[in-house]
Design a protein around this motif. Structure first.
Motif, PDB file in Angstrom:
ATOM      1  N   ASP A   1      45.224  44.156  47.291  1.00 55.89           N
ATOM      2  CA  ASP A   1      44.629  45.054  48.271  1.00 55.89           C
ATOM      3  C   ASP A   1      45.478  46.310  48.455  1.00 55.89           C
ATOM      4  N   ALA A   2      46.803  46.145  48.367  1.00 55.34           N
ATOM      5  CA  ALA A   2      47.693  47.300  48.551  1.00 55.34           C
ATOM      6  C   ALA A   2      47.456  48.318  47.435  1.00 55.34           C
ATOM      7  N   GLU A   3      47.313  47.815  46.199  1.00 53.62           N
ATOM      8  CA  GLU A   3      47.046  48.727  45.085  1.00 53.62           C
ATOM      9  C   GLU A   3      45.687  49.397  45.235  1.00 53.62           C
ATOM     10  N   LEU A   4      44.736  48.614  45.725  1.00 53.44           N
ATOM     11  CA  LEU A   4      43.398  49.159  45.945  1.00 53.44           C
ATOM     12  C   LEU A   4      43.466  50.312  46.942  1.00 53.44           C
ATOM     13  N   LEU A   5      44.238  50.104  48.015  1.00 52.82           N
ATOM     14  CA  LEU A   5      44.343  51.146  49.039  1.00 52.82           C
ATOM     15  C   LEU A   5      44.974  52.403  48.454  1.00 52.82           C
TER      16      LEU A   5
ATOM     17  N   SER B   1      41.325  45.160  53.378  1.00 51.95           N
ATOM     18  CA  SER B   1      40.978  43.964  52.631  1.00 51.95           C
ATOM     19  C   SER B   1      39.465  44.035  52.455  1.00 51.95           C
ATOM     20  N   SER B   2      39.024  43.727  51.242  1.00 50.44           N
ATOM     21  CA  SER B   2      37.617  43.922  50.961  1.00 50.44           C
ATOM     22  C   SER B   2      37.120  42.868  49.988  1.00 50.44           C
ATOM     23  N   VAL B   3      35.942  42.356  50.249  1.00 47.65           N
ATOM     24  CA  VAL B   3      35.314  41.413  49.343  1.00 47.65           C
ATOM     25  C   VAL B   3      33.973  41.992  48.938  1.00 47.65           C
ATOM     26  N   TRP B   4      33.789  42.134  47.655  1.00 48.08           N
ATOM     27  CA  TRP B   4      32.583  42.729  47.083  1.00 48.08           C
ATOM     28  C   TRP B   4      31.345  42.016  47.616  1.00 48.08           C
TER      29      TRP B   4
ATOM     30  N   ARG C   1      35.887  47.091  43.035  1.00 47.45           N
ATOM     31  CA  ARG C   1      37.161  47.494  42.444  1.00 47.45           C
ATOM     32  C   ARG C   1      36.988  48.054  41.020  1.00 47.45           C
ATOM     33  N   GLU C   2      36.095  47.426  40.245  1.00 47.80           N
ATOM     34  CA  GLU C   2      35.923  47.881  38.860  1.00 47.80           C
ATOM     35  C   GLU C   2      35.463  49.334  38.827  1.00 47.80           C
ATOM     36  N   THR C   3      34.452  49.623  39.644  1.00 45.53           N
ATOM     37  CA  THR C   3      33.918  50.986  39.637  1.00 45.53           C
ATOM     38  C   THR C   3      34.991  51.985  40.065  1.00 45.53           C
ATOM     39  N   VAL C   4      35.709  51.635  41.131  1.00 43.02           N
ATOM     40  CA  VAL C   4      36.745  52.538  41.617  1.00 43.02           C
ATOM     41  C   VAL C   4      37.774  52.781  40.516  1.00 43.02           C
ATOM     42  N   ALA C   5      38.173  51.708  39.845  1.00 42.01           N
ATOM     43  CA  ALA C   5      39.189  51.820  38.798  1.00 42.01           C
ATOM     44  C   ALA C   5      38.669  52.670  37.639  1.00 42.01           C
ATOM     45  N   ARG C   6      37.395  52.444  37.268  1.00 38.76           N
ATOM     46  CA  ARG C   6      36.833  53.184  36.151  1.00 38.76           C
ATOM     47  C   ARG C   6      36.823  54.681  36.459  1.00 38.76           C
TER      48      ARG C   6
ATOM     49  N   VAL D   1      30.494  41.381  50.536  1.00 37.92           N
ATOM     50  CA  VAL D   1      30.655  40.630  51.788  1.00 37.92           C
ATOM     51  C   VAL D   1      31.116  41.534  52.925  1.00 37.92           C
ATOM     52  N   GLY D   2      32.035  42.436  52.613  1.00 37.39           N
ATOM     53  CA  GLY D   2      32.475  43.332  53.682  1.00 37.39           C
ATOM     54  C   GLY D   2      33.891  43.840  53.487  1.00 37.39           C
ATOM     55  N   THR D   3      34.278  44.755  54.361  1.00 36.30           N
ATOM     56  CA  THR D   3      35.574  45.408  54.252  1.00 36.30           C
ATOM     57  C   THR D   3      36.208  45.503  55.622  1.00 36.30           C
ATOM     58  N   THR D   4      37.516  45.344  55.675  1.00 39.12           N
ATOM     59  CA  THR D   4      38.239  45.559  56.929  1.00 39.12           C
ATOM     60  C   THR D   4      39.387  46.517  56.683  1.00 39.12           C
ATOM     61  N   PHE D   5      39.440  47.562  57.490  1.00 40.69           N
ATOM     62  CA  PHE D   5      40.607  48.439  57.482  1.00 40.69           C
ATOM     63  C   PHE D   5      41.417  48.138  58.737  1.00 40.69           C
ATOM     64  N   THR D   6      42.717  48.038  58.570  1.00 39.43           N
ATOM     65  CA  THR D   6      43.559  47.724  59.718  1.00 39.43           C
ATOM     66  C   THR D   6      44.655  48.764  59.845  1.00 39.43           C
ATOM     67  N   MET D   7      44.744  49.345  61.027  1.00 39.47           N
ATOM     68  CA  MET D   7      45.832  50.283  61.300  1.00 39.47           C
ATOM     69  C   MET D   7      46.809  49.603  62.249  1.00 39.47           C
ATOM     70  N   THR D   8      48.069  49.678  61.920  1.00 39.27           N
ATOM     71  CA  THR D   8      49.089  49.162  62.818  1.00 39.27           C
ATOM     72  C   THR D   8      49.947  50.354  63.230  1.00 39.27           C
TER      73      THR D   8
END
Lengths: 161, 127, 670
Positions: free
Chosen positions: C463-467, C509-512, C448-453, C514-521
């Motif tokens: 997570d919503a803001e991250l997306l 949802s993502s944990v640095w 998240r830090e890198t993306v924000a920078r 550990v992994g990432t999950t994208f979910t489409m509904t």
């Protein structure tokens, strides 16, 4: 633990809804008017890919219209399968009233056209609990129930092509 | 009325063959989607002509021809095999086994009509 | 003689069938590949691939697509050699064959889209030709240790002998069961094709051979089919599938160990339950279903008129209770019918997900990463139109996961993770007819830090803001971000597909580390219609093209205004037919009428024309129609809303229905 509420300001009054019934707060960029819908329905907006009706609370409460501002919010409520937006002048706070919410005195209930079902004070301010079911309820004044193509069941029509 | 059995595992190919042969009068078409089904149908009912694909699962066209020619009552049944480029050796085997004519894809509607007409008229007992 | 046949009419049928054969070829090639890694030849799959390509080749020749003939011919040659020599395909050969199926796929697609079909890629042809010249020579000794009649044994290929002989190694047994076809058996559902299907459902069908037998009552055709099968099912189950007595099933190998008999009933039940699903599949062009839907829509409109008449009768004091009950029932039936039609459009999600292993496979090669794919598709069915739009989004997410999220084996080892990365695709059906599809990985997660920078904003708290941040077009196309942060390009596009095209949602949802999950509904169904867009009283609308008879210029000053009409109904003549003209803004209660030259959209209601005056036509496009589900906005003549790209809903008007209710709406709007 007491319940968390979202505060909606309309004209001079502060209304509240349980946070559990509010899905999100969106800025209001205007809605697409739907001809022949009830007058208090400002129109429809897209929210997360769904087409959601928006109720103008000022019109619903019989208050004079105002220009929308940067503060105007759509409070997206979720009741069962329904998503319905409520347009408020402002909505940004959350409150957690310590006192119990009591039914409003009859005069207030009548003055608010039955849209208020509770009242509570917090930090010297009065909060009115909205009766969401009534606000977005189907009792409508546009007299067109008989125009729907289905009777009784879920009112959904086949799309013409 | 002559009964024609069209054997191919491709729906499109069977439809094409039938579309081509529709221009001939008095033909009734039966479809078989596998070589096995073809053998089953041929053993239970009399047909006047078979249009047969070579490339099918389990029992291919060659095996159908071999089986048919080994049966006394089917020995004279006219068989047109349908082949594709690359099938040359199978085609030879099928003709050796007793197939009467062959068509190679791509063929024109006129070509298959001509073959079938000739076979039906060739005086083989078809009644 | 009738008209000559033009075989080019079969192009669309060819496209459909070729797609099926390509799918068979691809999935079998993948099976062969995974078996080849374990040193197994899988010759029967080789033959299936051969047959699929051979069929494609023949059909392509018939419809005149020479480049597909060229490619499939060369692939076929390789497969024929391998089959005849009973040799295993090398990994390199399999790869070349998969490249070939891709090249065919591309050309089939071009044909489907009406584009010129490309020449075969020279590099591919060369690659296939070189392979063909050097077949792998390692022929293996074939085991033939089964108890079979010599007459039957000699008709089996080496691969088939091996298949039978090695059954016990896989914990299965080889059996022979003879089926005698007859008209009576056929009536009971025992034809050779059905028997074959049923046997394939419980085991691996090795071979079916026709055998002449003396004609008897039992075998009126003088024919028996000898079915050779390898299976872990019990003889009794096999007998039930073939429709014979259990003691007529002959084991071909030595007994391995006694089976548990109790399972028999359960499996047999399953066999019966599965039965209808395999019966009679019909392939239908989607446009025919749309046509059925159209017919249904006109039924709904006349149903509406009926109920209006019932109301009128009631107003005159007639007892309409029985009529009302019948109408309510009729309404329900219409809804059921609509649901039934929609159901025909549904495809299993597995059909979509079946193509994912191919993609991961090629990513594995291109990235050099070691990745395991797990798919849990479930049994959800979804509309074909949704499936088609969903697939590219899944591909995108899977590609991002392998490309960017999964670390190199070295890096994973350093982090104490297994060297093989994991990508999991799961799919479940939610309440409310929604499909939840998620793509997760156990890769590096999003920093998240890198993306924000990079985006020069604060670190996203949720997570919503991250997306939202990841979906910023400017951000997500910058390559350095994608590699550093572990997330690739195009998320904004995926979100647009999920949200705008399908009316769904995308979440992350993502944990640095550990992994990432994208979910489409997304909803299971969606309606897409070809529509005209137009403007009326400053508001944009769309109307389905299918209901529009024509669009004409009218000058309302010239059209005759009808005396005695309360509103502004006019009439004009066109091709000798008088057409009533209503200003749409008035019908919809949008405000004052405009007079002057305008466009009129003509529709027909029960054969009678009716025209609606609008300000101007804007264009024609395919739109995704979302129903107005909420009772607050369910009004006659408005069937849904669409997004024309501005984020605002644009209403879809059903002018035919509007023509029917026009008088009543006016009354209400007055």
């Amino acid at each position: 633990m007491s319940t968390l509420y979202v505060v909606l300001e309309v004209a001079d009054a502060a209304y509240i809804l349980p946070a559990s019934e509010v899905r999100e707060l969106e800025t209001f960029a205007g809605a697409t008017p739907v001809p022949a819908a009830a007058a208090f329905v400002a129109g429809v907006v897209h929210i997360r890919g769904r087409v959601v009706p928006v109720v103008d609370l000022r019109r619903r409460f019989g208050l004079p219209a105002v220009e929308r501002t940067l503060e105007t919010r759509v409070v997206v409520t979720e009741v069962g399968d329904r998503l319905v937006g409520l347009v408020a002048d402002r909505a940004r706070e959350l409150v957690r009233p310590a006192a119990e919410i009591t039914p409003p005195p009859r005069v207030i209930a009548e003055q608010t056209l039955g849209f208020v079902k509770g009242i509570v004070e917090l930090d010297k301010r009065i909060y009115l609990l909205l009766d969401l079911d009534r606000i977005i309820g189907e009792e409508q004044d546009h007299g067109e129930r008989d125009l729907h193509l289905d009777d009784g069941g879920p009112r959904r029509r086949a799309l013409p092509r | 009325m002559a009964d024609v059995l069209v054997v191919d595992d491709s729906n499109v190919m069977r439809d094409m063959i039938v579309a081509c042969l529709r221009s001939l009068p008095n033909l009734a078409f039966t479809h078989a989607t596998t070589g096995l089904e073809a053998i089953e149908r041929l053993s239970l009912k009399k047909f006047d002509l078979v249009v047969l694909d070579l490339n099918m699962p389990d029992v291919g066209g060659i095996e159908v021809v071999e089986f048919v020619r080994a049966q006394d009552q089917l020995r004279a049944l006219p068989i047109v095999i349908v082949t594709t480029r690359g099938d040359e050796s199978s085609r030879t085997r099928a003709l050796d086994a007793g197939a009467d004519r062959f068509m190679t894809k791509p063929f024109t509607p006129d070509a298959i009509v001509a073959e079938v007409q000739a076979l039906l008229a060739s005086g083989r007992p078809t009644t | 003689m009738s008209d000559p046949v033009d075989l080019r009419e079969f192009v669309s049928a060819f496209v459909t069938e070729a797609a099926e054969h390509l799918e068979v070829a691809n999935s079998k090639l993948l099976l062969i590949e995974s078996a080849a890694r374990g040193g197994q030849p899988m010759l029967r799959h080789v033959r299936d691939v051969f047959r699929a390509l051979h069929t494609i080749k023949g059909l392509a020749a018939m419809v005149g697509v020479e480049s597909i003939v060229t490619i499939s011919h060369r692939m076929e040659a390789i497969l024929r050699t391998a089959d005849q020599a009973s040799t295993a395909l090398s990994l390199d050969t399999i790869d070349a064959l998969l490249e070939g199926t891709r090249a065919i796929e591309v050309r089939v697609k071009q044909l489907a889209d009406g584009l010129p079909v490309g020449e075969p890629p020279a590099s591919l042809v060369l690659r296939l030709d070189t392979l063909d010249a050097e077949p792998e020579a390692a022929t293996r000794a074939i085991t033939r240790a089964t108890r079979l009649d010599p007459a039957i044994a000699q008709k089996l290929s080496a691969a088939e002998h091996e298949h039978l002989a090695t059954a016990s190694a896989a914990g299965q047994r080889a059996y022979r069961a003879d089926f005698f076809p007859s008209p009576a058996r056929a009536e009971q559902g025992f034809s050779i094709n059905r028997v074959r299907e049923r046997v394939s459902a419980i085991g691996e069908l090795v071979k079916v051979l026709p055998l002449s037998v003396p004609a008897t009552e039992h075998a009126p055709g003088g024919l028996a089919f000898v079915i050779l099968v390898v299976t872990s099912a019990l003889p009794a189950q096999l007998a039930a599938a073939v429709g014979i007595d259990a003691d007529a099933v002959i084991a071909l190998d030595a007994e391995v160990k006694p089976e548990v008999a109790a399972e028999s009933d359960a499996v047999e039940d399953e066999l019966i339950v599965n039965e209808p699903a395999r019966r009679g599949i019909v392939r239908v062009d989607v446009s025919r279903l749309d046509e059925a839907m159209d017919r249904l829509s006109s039924l709904v409109v006349s149903r509406f008129r009926l109920s209006r008449e019932a109301v009128r009768l009631a107003e005159r004091g007639v007892d309409v209770r029985t009529l009302q009950t019948l109408l309510a029932e009729h309404s329900r039936q219409l809804r059921d019918l609509r649901a039934a039609i929609l159901k025909v459009r549904m495809v299993p999600i597995a059909e979509v997900l079946d193509r994912v292993p191919m993609i991961v496979r090629s990513l594995r090669r291109s990235t050099g990463k070691s990745v395991r794919l797990e798919i849990d598709g479930g049994h959800t069915e979804l509309d074909k139109a949704v499936a088609e739009r969903l697939f590219p989004a899944i591909v995108h997410l899977v590609r991002n996961a392998v490309d960017h999220a999964i670390e190199t084996p070295d890096e994973r080892a350093r982090r104490g993770k297994p060297e093989e990365g994991l990508v999991r695709v799961t799919c479940t059906e939610h309440s409310n007819a929604r499909l939840v599809l998620s793509v997760s990985d156990d890769g590096r997660g999003i920093d998240r830090e890198t993306v924000a920078r990079r985006a020069e904003v604060e670190v996203p708290a949720t997570d919503a803001e991250l997306l939202d941040l990841l979906c910023r077009p400017g951000l997500s196309t910058r390559d350095e971000v994608s590699t550093v942060s572990g997330r690739g390009m195009g998320l904004d596009i995926i979100r647009r597909v999920a949200v705008e095209q399908l009316g769904g949602e995308l979440a992350v949802s993502s944990v640095w580390r550990v992994g990432t999950t994208f979910t489409m509904t997304v909803p299971l169904t969606v309606s897409i219609v070809d529509a005209f867009t137009f403007e009326c009283a400053g508001q944009r609308f769309v109307v389905p093209v299918a209901i529009v008879d024509e669009i004409v210029e009218v000058d309302e000053g010239v059209a005759t205004r009808l005396a005695g009409s309360k509103g502004n109904v006019r009439v004009f003549f066109r091709r000798g037919e008088s057409i009533p003209l209503l200003p749409l803004e008035e019908v919809l209660g949008l405000g004052v009428e405009r007079v002057g030259a305008r466009k009129a959209i003509v529709v027909r209601r029960a054969g009678e024309p009716i025209a609606f005056a609008v300000d101007r036509m804007l264009g024609q496009q395919e739109v995704v129609v979302r129903p107005l589900e909420d009772p607050l906005v369910q009004v006659p003549g408005i069937t849904g809303a669409t997004d024309l790209g501005d984020g605002q809903p644009t209403l879809v008007v059903d002018l035919v229905a509007l023509g029917g209710v026009v008088r009543m709406v006016r009354g209400a709007a007055a």
